[in-house]
Motif scaffolding. Structure first.
Motif, PDB file in Angstrom:
ATOM      1  N   TRP A  80       0.971  -1.213  -0.171  1.00  0.00           N
ATOM      2  CA  TRP A  80      -0.080  -0.076   0.101  1.00  0.00           C
ATOM      3  C   TRP A  80       0.788   1.384  -0.080  1.00  0.00           C
ATOM      4  O   TRP A  80       0.678   2.206  -0.763  1.00  0.00           O
ATOM      5  N   GLY A  84       1.468   4.060  -2.874  1.00  0.00           N
ATOM      6  CA  GLY A  84       1.012   5.231  -2.535  1.00  0.00           C
ATOM      7  C   GLY A  84       2.294   6.446  -3.042  1.00  0.00           C
ATOM      8  O   GLY A  84       2.005   7.560  -3.149  1.00  0.00           O
ATOM      9  N   TYR A 124      -4.640   9.879  -1.610  1.00  0.00           N
ATOM     10  CA  TYR A 124      -4.409   8.780  -1.900  1.00  0.00           C
ATOM     11  C   TYR A 124      -5.179   7.504  -0.716  1.00  0.00           C
ATOM     12  O   TYR A 124      -5.842   6.654  -1.056  1.00  0.00           O
ATOM     13  N   THR A 128      -8.028   5.085  -1.541  1.00  0.00           N
ATOM     14  CA  THR A 128      -8.217   3.998  -1.201  1.00  0.00           C
ATOM     15  C   THR A 128      -9.312   3.448  -0.360  1.00  0.00           C
ATOM     16  O   THR A 128      -9.842   2.305  -0.995  1.00  0.00           O
ATOM     17  N   LEU A 132     -11.979   0.619  -1.630  1.00  0.00           N
ATOM     18  CA  LEU A 132     -12.507  -0.479  -0.750  1.00  0.00           C
ATOM     19  C   LEU A 132     -13.944  -0.657  -0.707  1.00  0.00           C
ATOM     20  O   LEU A 132     -14.596  -1.481  -0.120  1.00  0.00           O
ATOM     21  N   HIS A 151     -12.294  11.512  -2.810  1.00  0.00           N
ATOM     22  CA  HIS A 151     -10.826  11.975  -2.357  1.00  0.00           C
ATOM     23  C   HIS A 151     -10.596  13.381  -2.988  1.00  0.00           C
ATOM     24  O   HIS A 151      -9.971  14.010  -2.557  1.00  0.00           O
TER      25      HIS A 151
END
Length: 166
Positions: A80, A84, A124, A128, A132, A151
């Motif tokens: 992750w 990123g 970021y 994510t 999800l 975001h």
């Protein structure tokens, strides 16, 4: 004989109607799919390094890292963070990842300037969470009055589609 040419001064102009910004969800998803490949390459490299280290620590090379073990959680976190780093460094160095270039997408701050590192990592992280949640943060752009994703809103950034270069 009367002329059939229309006089542009005599015809009223069409009323200007405010247009909603485009929801570039399709372009975003195409860019995200394209960016999956460099991210996968990073994940494979990290996994190989971790598996090699696991083997050097005396574990049988034929065994995988046990599921849900601390080592596997650390691998997920490393993957992750690597993805990123790929995204935030790309956004910081020009506003685009490799996947955003073909579709002329660019990340900018609300002010139009380059976003800060903190802003980009927030973008970021919330992105994510958007993924999800079955992509709900992306689909939200179709409902949002300004066509922004979760975001975009959380990080006060915008995804701008650049005009074609001539």
């Amino acid at each position: 004989m009367p002329s059939h040419a229309s006089n542009s001064a005599a015809t009223p102009a069409a009323p200007a109607t405010p247009t909603r910004p485009q929801a570039v969800v399709g372009w975003r998803l195409l860019a995200l799919f394209y960016d999956l490949w460099p991210a996968l390459a990073l994940w494979f490299a990290l996994s190989a390094l971790l598996a090699f280290g696991y083997m050097l620590a005396g574990h049988d090379a034929r065994q995988n890292i046990p599921p849900f073990s601390l080592l596997q959680w650390l691998l997920w976190l490393a993957c992750w963070l690597a993805a990123g780093a790929y995204a935030t460094v790309s956004w910081k160095r020009g506003g685009q990842t490799l996947g955003m270039r073909p579709w002329r997408l660019r990340v900018v701050a609300e002010s139009g300037l380059a976003p800060s590192w903190q802003t980009l990592w927030l973008r970021y992280a919330v992105g994510t969470l958007s993924l999800l949640a079955a992509g709900a943060g992306f689909w939200w752009a179709w409902l949002d009055r300004d066509r922004l994703t979760w975001h975009d809103r959380a990080s006060h950034t915008r995804l701008r589609r650049e005009p074609k270069a001539r």
